[in-house]
Design an enzyme around this catalytic site. Structure first.
Site, mmCIF file in Angstrom:
data_model
loop_
_atom_site.group_PDB
_atom_site.id
_atom_site.type_symbol
_atom_site.label_atom_id
_atom_site.label_comp_id
_atom_site.label_asym_id
_atom_site.label_seq_id
_atom_site.Cartn_x
_atom_site.Cartn_y
_atom_site.Cartn_z
ATOM 1 N N LYS A 20 0.851 -1.202 0.000
ATOM 2 C CA LYS A 20 0.000 0.000 0.000
ATOM 3 C C LYS A 20 0.882 1.246 0.000
ATOM 4 C CE LYS A 20 -3.887 2.048 2.570
ATOM 5 N NZ LYS A 20 -4.768 1.919 3.765
ATOM 6 N N SER A 54 -9.952 -0.353 7.324
ATOM 7 C CA SER A 54 -9.394 -0.200 5.969
ATOM 8 C C SER A 54 -8.675 -1.412 5.377
ATOM 9 C CB SER A 54 -8.447 0.994 5.931
ATOM 10 O OG SER A 54 -9.172 2.185 5.891
ATOM 11 N N SER A 106 -9.752 2.007 3.000
ATOM 12 C CA SER A 106 -8.841 2.742 2.140
ATOM 13 C C SER A 106 -7.829 1.853 1.408
ATOM 14 C CB SER A 106 -8.086 3.794 2.951
ATOM 15 O OG SER A 106 -7.242 3.164 3.907
#
Lengths: 489, 97
Positions: free
Chosen positions: A77, A176, A152
């Protein structure tokens, strides 16, 4: 070759038997990316050259020096910093930021011999639940390209679901990792606060943030957590508790397991298909010998206000470092320092981030501090106590990961009951700092549904055991969608 | 009690956060913040008398290590991300207007 649908253990066996090389696995991953990335848009940066060079070197390492994750591809990420590779946090603020060191988790996956494929899209500074708040691109749900992947960590979930990466790392501040895992039909673990070092994670809310793995099956997930977890002298909030080999927990035996199902988790606002799927999952657990009881989690409904106040407060403080001076966006032609601060931040941050900084500034201001911020921290104590009370009597808490399946792109959820239900499901876990895993448990209209299993602090092994027993007993192993070739499942 | 944010509130807090807004934006943010703060209404029904605030999920205190010199990052590497620098130092605009 189509290696992308295999598990880590299967690939390791092929590597071990010299039927395949690290180079071939790496090339296969990039060829899958070339095939589907145009539709999925999970990656912000692809590091193909570096990965192939690394793969060549890895192929020379003798078999006896290789661990279980050796030579396998992973995506990271984009709020986890990577030396020499752009790390943007999905923000214009860090559009050109190239870190000078690796996050501890990145160092650990490298030490395990894993090959990084690149950096994955996310909501700006991890603030959002659809990945539509990225400053750069919209990631799509591989099961249906008209739908969001969640967020997210939307890029992390979509990359794994579509077979672009076997593993990915995401971060979970209020859900997330778990919610995108549920939306994309993959396994996502939010470890206990302090289980994984946050050194090199660009901070959003420091008392809530945790890095966690996303994979297509429970065993792969357990292996990755074993590799990244553990004390780190660079992060004093990381725990020195010993890390076990979580794979050893996957015995399939959950006889006598005491499962609590909070009434609040299957209440109003939760989609009927989700409820039905979770109830079926509970029957599966029961058939494996678990004992299910309905319970109350009385303060869960105060999770959302407590979360927003605390997360925004911490974010307003953490994001104060973005001042246009040492790194990050810096506007041209500024006349003085004050103008540099204002213009860097006004032009560099997107609307969702500005909103949360403002709300946090308000919550921490002298006039509001006691009434808003300290009140939220007291409510957090009550929520945490609810969990502690339940874990006196029960081994795990089970419910849906999300109140609905994935939303349509661009479609904001306005139904207050749905919003309310979603807030109850994931946020209290972060406030209490306990671990939780999401595993696929069904689908509705072609979109996956996730089952959430919550454990007591540092009980990741038990969560993997339960998730694995469930996975083995059902047909909801993630599978790989035929991205853009007509949707399946 | 929840807060109804006005345009002036937005300018007031935005100044602390060093973010500039136009009049129109300030109106929009006032509405968004008021909406967000509605959640806090639920706080009113929770009795928190005698409840200690929770500041951190783990109760680890005074984690210390030996104070030994270690290698640090290279100055040249660190300056590579800096937009303007001179003689190994970061350049900033005039501090006094």
């Amino acid at each position: 070759m189509t290696l992308f649908s295999k598990t880590a253990t299967e690939l390791q066996q092929l590597l071990h038997n010299r039927e395949v090389s690290v180079k071939e696995i790496t090339e296969d991953a990039f060829s899958r990316i070339a095939d589907v990335e145009g539709n999925v848009q999970a990656f912000l940066t692809v590091t193909e050259q570096e990965a192939k060079a690394q793969a060549d070197q890895l192929d020379n390492v003798p078999l006896e020096q290789r661990g279980p994750l050796f030579g396998l591809p992973i995506g990271i990420k984009d709020n986890i910093i990577t030396k020499g590779t752009k790390t943007t946090c999905g923000s214009k603020m860090l559009e050109d930021f190239v870190p000078v060191y690796d996050a501890t988790v990145v160092e650990r996956v490298k030490n395990a011999g894993m090959v990084s494929l690149g950096k994955l899209n996310m909501d700006e500074f991890a603030m959002g639940s659809t990945t539509e708040h990225s400053a750069f691109q919209v990631t799509r749900n591989p099961w249906n390209l008209d739908y969001v992947p969640g967020g997210s960590s939307g890029g992390s979930a979509a990359a794994v679901a579509s077979g672009e990466a076997l593993f990915s790392l995401g971060t979970d501040t209020g859900g997330s990792v778990r919610q995108p895992a549920a939306f994309c039909g993959v396994v996502g673990m939010k470890p206990t606060y302090g289980r994984v070092s946050r050194y090199g994670l660009v901070a959003f809310a420091s008392s809530l943030d945790q890095i966690g793995p996303l994979t297509r099956n429970v065993e792969d997930n357990a292996m990755l957590l074993s590799a990244i977890a553990g004390n780190d002298q660079h992060d004093f909030s990381s725990s020195s508790k010993e890390v076990s080999d979580y794979r050893k927990a996957l015995t399939g035996d959950i006889k006598g397991l005491k499962v609590a199902v909070p009434k609040e988790f299957l209440g109003q606002g939760v989609d009927e298909a989700v409820k039905a799927s979770v109830r079926e999952a509970l029957q599966v657990l029961e058939s494996l010998g678990a004992v299910i009881e309905e319970v109350d989690l009385p303060h869960a409904k105060y999770g959302a206000p407590s979360y927003y106040v605390i997360a925004c407060g911490e974010a307003s403080s953490n994001l104060a470092r973005f001042d246009g001076i040492r790194y990050g966006y810096r506007p041209e032609g500024v006349k003085n320092l004050e103008e540099l601060y204002f213009r860097s931040r006004s032009e560099g941050f997107g609307p969702e981030v500005k909103k949360r900084i403002l709300y946090g500034t308000y919550a921490l201001s002298a006039n509001q501090y006691e009434e808003v911020y300290v009140k939220a921290q007291k409510v957090r104590s009550l929520i945490s106590q609810d969990f502690a009370d339940l874990f006196q009597k029960y081994d795990v808490i089970v419910g849906p990961t999300s109140a609905t399946t994935a939303y349509k792109l661009g479609e904001t959820i306005f139904d207050p009951l749905t919003l309310y239900a979603n807030d109850i499901l994931t946020v209290p876990v972060n406030l209490a700092g306990v671990p939780a895993i999401s595993v696929p448990c069904g689908a509705s209209e072609g979109l996956p549904i996730g089952l959430q299993i919550i454990g007591d602090h540092f009980d990741e092994g038990l969560l993997y055991k339960v998730a694995h027993a469930f996975e083995q007993a059902t047909d909801f192993k993630a599978g790989t969608p035929l991205v853009g070739e007509g949707q399946n499942r | 009690m929840t807060h109804q944010f006005t345009k002036d509130d937005v300018f007031y807090y935005a100044n602390f956060a060093r973010i500039a807004f136009s009049d129109d934006e300030a109106e929009q943010y006032a509405a968004m913040l008021s909406e967000l703060d509605k959640f806090a209404e639920r706080f009113e029904e929770v009795d928190t008398t005698h409840v200690e605030p929770m500041t951190h999920p783990l109760h680890q205190v005074n984690i210390l290590r030996e104070d030994v010199p270690t290698e640090i990052l290279d100055r040249g590497d660190m300056l590579a991300s800096v937009k303007e620098h001179e003689d190994g130092m970061i350049k900033v605009p005039n501090i006094l207007a």
